[in-house]
Design an enzyme around this catalytic site. Structure first.
Site, PDB file in Angstrom:
ATOM      1  N   GLY A   4       0.822  -1.205   0.000  1.00 29.48           N
ATOM      2  CA  GLY A   4       0.000   0.000   0.000  1.00 29.48           C
ATOM      3  C   GLY A   4       0.856   1.255   0.000  1.00 29.48           C
ATOM      4  O   GLY A   4       2.021   1.230  -0.430  1.00 29.48           O
TER       5      GLY A   4
ATOM      6  N   THR B 212      -4.496  -3.070  -0.846  1.00 29.73           N
ATOM      7  CA  THR B 212      -4.981  -2.625   0.463  1.00 29.73           C
ATOM      8  C   THR B 212      -6.495  -2.752   0.501  1.00 29.73           C
ATOM      9  O   THR B 212      -7.193  -2.435  -0.474  1.00 29.73           O
ATOM     10  CB  THR B 212      -4.600  -1.164   0.825  1.00 29.73           C
ATOM     11  OG1 THR B 212      -5.378  -0.774   1.960  1.00 29.73           O
ATOM     12  CG2 THR B 212      -4.869  -0.174  -0.275  1.00 29.73           C
TER      13      THR B 212
ATOM     14  N   ASP C 211      -8.150  -0.839   2.186  1.00 30.09           N
ATOM     15  CA  ASP C 211      -8.627   0.545   2.359  1.00 30.09           C
ATOM     16  C   ASP C 211      -8.947   1.224   1.027  1.00 30.09           C
ATOM     17  O   ASP C 211      -9.663   2.220   1.006  1.00 30.09           O
ATOM     18  CB  ASP C 211      -7.571   1.392   3.077  1.00 30.09           C
ATOM     19  CG  ASP C 211      -7.135   0.794   4.409  1.00 30.09           C
ATOM     20  OD1 ASP C 211      -7.891  -0.008   4.973  1.00 30.09           O
ATOM     21  OD2 ASP C 211      -6.026   1.129   4.870  1.00 30.09           O
TER      22      ASP C 211
ATOM     23  N   ARG D 196      -8.646   3.316   7.814  1.00 25.96           N
ATOM     24  CA  ARG D 196      -7.829   4.468   8.224  1.00 25.96           C
ATOM     25  C   ARG D 196      -8.508   5.786   7.840  1.00 25.96           C
ATOM     26  O   ARG D 196      -9.650   6.000   8.190  1.00 25.96           O
ATOM     27  CB  ARG D 196      -6.416   4.365   7.641  1.00 25.96           C
ATOM     28  CG  ARG D 196      -5.637   3.252   8.305  1.00 25.96           C
ATOM     29  CD  ARG D 196      -4.171   3.419   8.121  1.00 25.96           C
ATOM     30  NE  ARG D 196      -3.829   3.310   6.718  1.00 25.96           N
ATOM     31  CZ  ARG D 196      -2.622   3.514   6.231  1.00 25.96           C
ATOM     32  NH1 ARG D 196      -1.654   3.850   7.036  1.00 25.96           N
ATOM     33  NH2 ARG D 196      -2.381   3.373   4.954  1.00 25.96           N
TER      34      ARG D 196
ATOM     35  N   ARG E 195     -25.588  -0.566  20.946  1.00 23.68           N
ATOM     36  CA  ARG E 195     -24.414  -1.424  21.112  1.00 23.68           C
ATOM     37  C   ARG E 195     -23.383  -1.075  20.041  1.00 23.68           C
ATOM     38  O   ARG E 195     -23.738  -0.704  18.920  1.00 23.68           O
ATOM     39  CB  ARG E 195     -24.783  -2.899  20.929  1.00 23.68           C
ATOM     40  CG  ARG E 195     -25.690  -3.460  22.007  1.00 23.68           C
ATOM     41  CD  ARG E 195     -24.915  -3.746  23.286  1.00 23.68           C
ATOM     42  NE  ARG E 195     -25.736  -4.454  24.253  1.00 23.68           N
ATOM     43  CZ  ARG E 195     -26.583  -3.878  25.103  1.00 23.68           C
ATOM     44  NH1 ARG E 195     -26.720  -2.555  25.097  1.00 23.68           N
ATOM     45  NH2 ARG E 195     -27.278  -4.601  25.951  1.00 23.68           N
TER      46      ARG E 195
ATOM     47  N   HIS F 238      -9.805  -7.098  12.254  1.00 23.77           N
ATOM     48  CA  HIS F 238      -8.942  -7.726  11.247  1.00 23.77           C
ATOM     49  C   HIS F 238      -9.605  -8.836  10.435  1.00 23.77           C
ATOM     50  O   HIS F 238      -9.013  -9.298   9.456  1.00 23.77           O
ATOM     51  CB  HIS F 238      -7.663  -8.248  11.907  1.00 23.77           C
ATOM     52  CG  HIS F 238      -6.748  -7.143  12.335  1.00 23.77           C
ATOM     53  ND1 HIS F 238      -6.957  -6.410  13.486  1.00 23.77           N
ATOM     54  CD2 HIS F 238      -5.648  -6.609  11.745  1.00 23.77           C
ATOM     55  CE1 HIS F 238      -6.013  -5.491  13.589  1.00 23.77           C
ATOM     56  NE2 HIS F 238      -5.206  -5.591  12.545  1.00 23.77           N
TER      57      HIS F 238
ATOM     58  N   GLN G 261     -11.717  -8.316   8.482  1.00 22.86           N
ATOM     59  CA  GLN G 261     -11.860  -7.674   7.164  1.00 22.86           C
ATOM     60  C   GLN G 261     -10.649  -7.912   6.263  1.00 22.86           C
ATOM     61  O   GLN G 261     -10.712  -7.714   5.057  1.00 22.86           O
ATOM     62  CB  GLN G 261     -12.061  -6.154   7.337  1.00 22.86           C
ATOM     63  CG  GLN G 261     -13.385  -5.816   7.982  1.00 22.86           C
ATOM     64  CD  GLN G 261     -13.387  -4.420   8.583  1.00 22.86           C
ATOM     65  OE1 GLN G 261     -13.890  -3.493   7.988  1.00 22.86           O
ATOM     66  NE2 GLN G 261     -12.824  -4.260   9.763  1.00 22.86           N
TER      67      GLN G 261
HETATM   68  O1  F6P Z   1      -4.224  -0.449   6.000  1.00 29.42           O
HETATM   69  C1  F6P Z   1      -4.895  -1.631   6.314  1.00 29.42           C
HETATM   70  C2  F6P Z   1      -5.376  -1.631   7.748  1.00 29.42           C
HETATM   71  O2  F6P Z   1      -6.105  -2.808   7.981  1.00 29.42           O
HETATM   72  C3  F6P Z   1      -6.204  -0.401   8.126  1.00 29.42           C
HETATM   73  O3  F6P Z   1      -7.510  -0.455   7.634  1.00 29.42           O
HETATM   74  C4  F6P Z   1      -6.068  -0.428   9.624  1.00 29.42           C
HETATM   75  O4  F6P Z   1      -6.239   0.847  10.183  1.00 29.42           O
HETATM   76  C5  F6P Z   1      -4.651  -0.896   9.838  1.00 29.42           C
HETATM   77  O5  F6P Z   1      -4.273  -1.592   8.650  1.00 29.42           O
HETATM   78  C6  F6P Z   1      -4.473  -1.795  11.023  1.00 29.42           C
HETATM   79  O6  F6P Z   1      -3.118  -2.064  11.178  1.00 29.42           O
HETATM   80  P1  F6P Z   1      -2.562  -3.237  12.107  1.00 29.42           P
HETATM   81  O7  F6P Z   1      -2.685  -4.519  11.351  1.00 29.42           O
HETATM   82  O8  F6P Z   1      -1.153  -2.847  12.360  1.00 29.42           O
HETATM   83  O9  F6P Z   1      -3.397  -3.261  13.351  1.00 29.42           O
END
Ligand code: F6P
Length: 383
Positions: free
Chosen positions: A118, A141, A143, A187, A282, A288, A290
């Protein structure tokens, strides 16, 4: 280097995502078939710093198209020009270790390096190109925030995963007549949240690009109650923040080139909604998950096409370029052009207009509450 490369290296850097293996497979299979040698670098730039480089055979890259993660491992804390090393007294100090990387690259006999990553990985690549390394980039990525490309592989799978989670949260929200706030990754870019929320017919969409007002979000929930909808779904991107407020930081990782990890905004939003409206709320952070799982068909195709284009670039000696998709066509731009830049959702993006027109509230303006979607006499919507 004027003649065609004979030995290529491949690394996967930054946060992992579905489709990395599909790119490794595409680059390596095309290269091996063309008589080139292929080396895999372990754990992104870290493997290049620590000289962890191994040959990749046809068998190594066969059968990995559908597998999530990366057979090479990844790392989002090792930028060679800004690498954290222990300072000897319990802390960390930043060092430029590019000399070591250049030495390891040459010792391995590499003619070119394919970096799959990325924005952080491309920024690292730009700094290595300055030191004379031949590099071709492939953008990944979840994102979807890499500059100059309309799409990155991994994004579609993450959108599908997040959509599935939002669909599932609908049923429990409905049973308990609750407001459910789901926090998604991305992010500073709202692409993942926007697309998953639209796919799931989410009522409130909060993204980093559009600062929200809590009272507007709360009023949207109440408006839904007034028209007989007993629940509301809120999708919030981890980088979203209220007007005049700050992003919610989960942790700061000192050794990372980008130390801030966002997270937790969903809890603030759910607490505030409950306090203002009295509606039971809630929060959940999807996290992760995702980044995991088998890539969608679309991501497999995109990753394969990107990987093959990277191979074409390196054979043509077009180093210093990153593969991108523009106007639906696969092409490339200089890595320097994408380094240190991110592509966020423009406020006038057609997706935002479509979401608003179909009843979604972005929490940014009271007008969105004075629409037919929110009046008590409105016909129930699909969700
Ligand atoms: O850039 C990919 C990503 O999953 C973002 O969406 C998220 O903020 C970040 O990486 C999380 O990073 P780490 O895996 O270091 O917790």
């Amino acid at each position: 280097m004027s003649e065609q490369p004979r030995r290529i290296g491949i690394l996967t850097g930054g946060g992992d995502c579905p489709g990395l293996n599909a790119v490794i497979r595409a680059v390596a299979k095309a290269a091996l078939a063309g008589g080139l040698e292929v080396l895999g670098i372990e754990d992104g730039y870290l493997g290049l710093i620590e000289d962890r480089i191994r040959p990749l055979s046809y068998a190594d890259v066969s059968g990995i198209l559908t597998r999530g993660g990366t057979i090479l491992g990844s790392n989002n804390r090792a930028n060679p020009s800004d690498y954290a090393v222990p300072d000897g007294s319990g802390g960390w100090v930043r060092r430029d270790v590019r000399d070591q990387v250049v030495e390891n690259y040459h010792d391995a006999g590499l003619d070119v390096l394919v970096v799959i990553g990325g924005d952080g990985t491309m920024s690292g690549a730009a700094k290595l190109i300055e030191r004379g390394l031949n590099i071709v980039g492939v953008p990944k990525t979840i994102d979807n925030d890499l500059w100059a490309t309309e799409i990155t592989f991994g994004h579609d799978t993450a959108v599908a995963t997040a959509t599935d989670a939002l669909d599932k949260i609908h049923t429990t929200a409905s049973s308990h007549h609750r407001v459910m706030v789901m926090e998604l990754m991305g992010r500073n870019a709202g692409w993942l949240t926007l697309r998953a929320a639209m796919a799931s017919g989410t009522d409130v969409i909060l993204i980093p690009e559009i600062p929200f007002r809590m009272e507007v979000v709360a009023e949207k929930c109440l408006a839904r109650s007034r028209k007989g909808k007993g629940f509301t779904i809120v999708a919030v991107g981890e980088g979203a923040a209220a007007v005049g407020g700050e992003q919610t930081v989960d942790k700061v990782i000192e050794t990372s080139p980008e130390p801030v990890r966002l997270g937790g905004v969903s809890h603030h939003v759910a607490d505030a909604i409950e306090k203002i409206t009295g509606l039971e709320s809630r929060a959940m952070i999807l996290g992760h998950v995702q980044r995991g799982g088998s890539p969608t068909a679309r991501d497999r195709v995109l990753a394969t096409a990107f990987g093959y284009h990277a191979f074409e670039l390196l054979v043509a000696g077009r180093f210093g370029h990153v593969v991108v998709e523009q106007a639906g066509a696969i092409t490339s731009v200089p890595i320097a052009e994408v380094a240190d830049r991110v592509r966020t959702v423009p406020p006038d993006d057609p997706l935002i207009a479509a979401a608003r027109a179909t009843g979604a509230c972005f929490g940014d303006e009271t007008e969105c509450l004075d629409t037919p979607h929110n009046r008590p006499d409105a016909q129930p919507s699909a969700t």
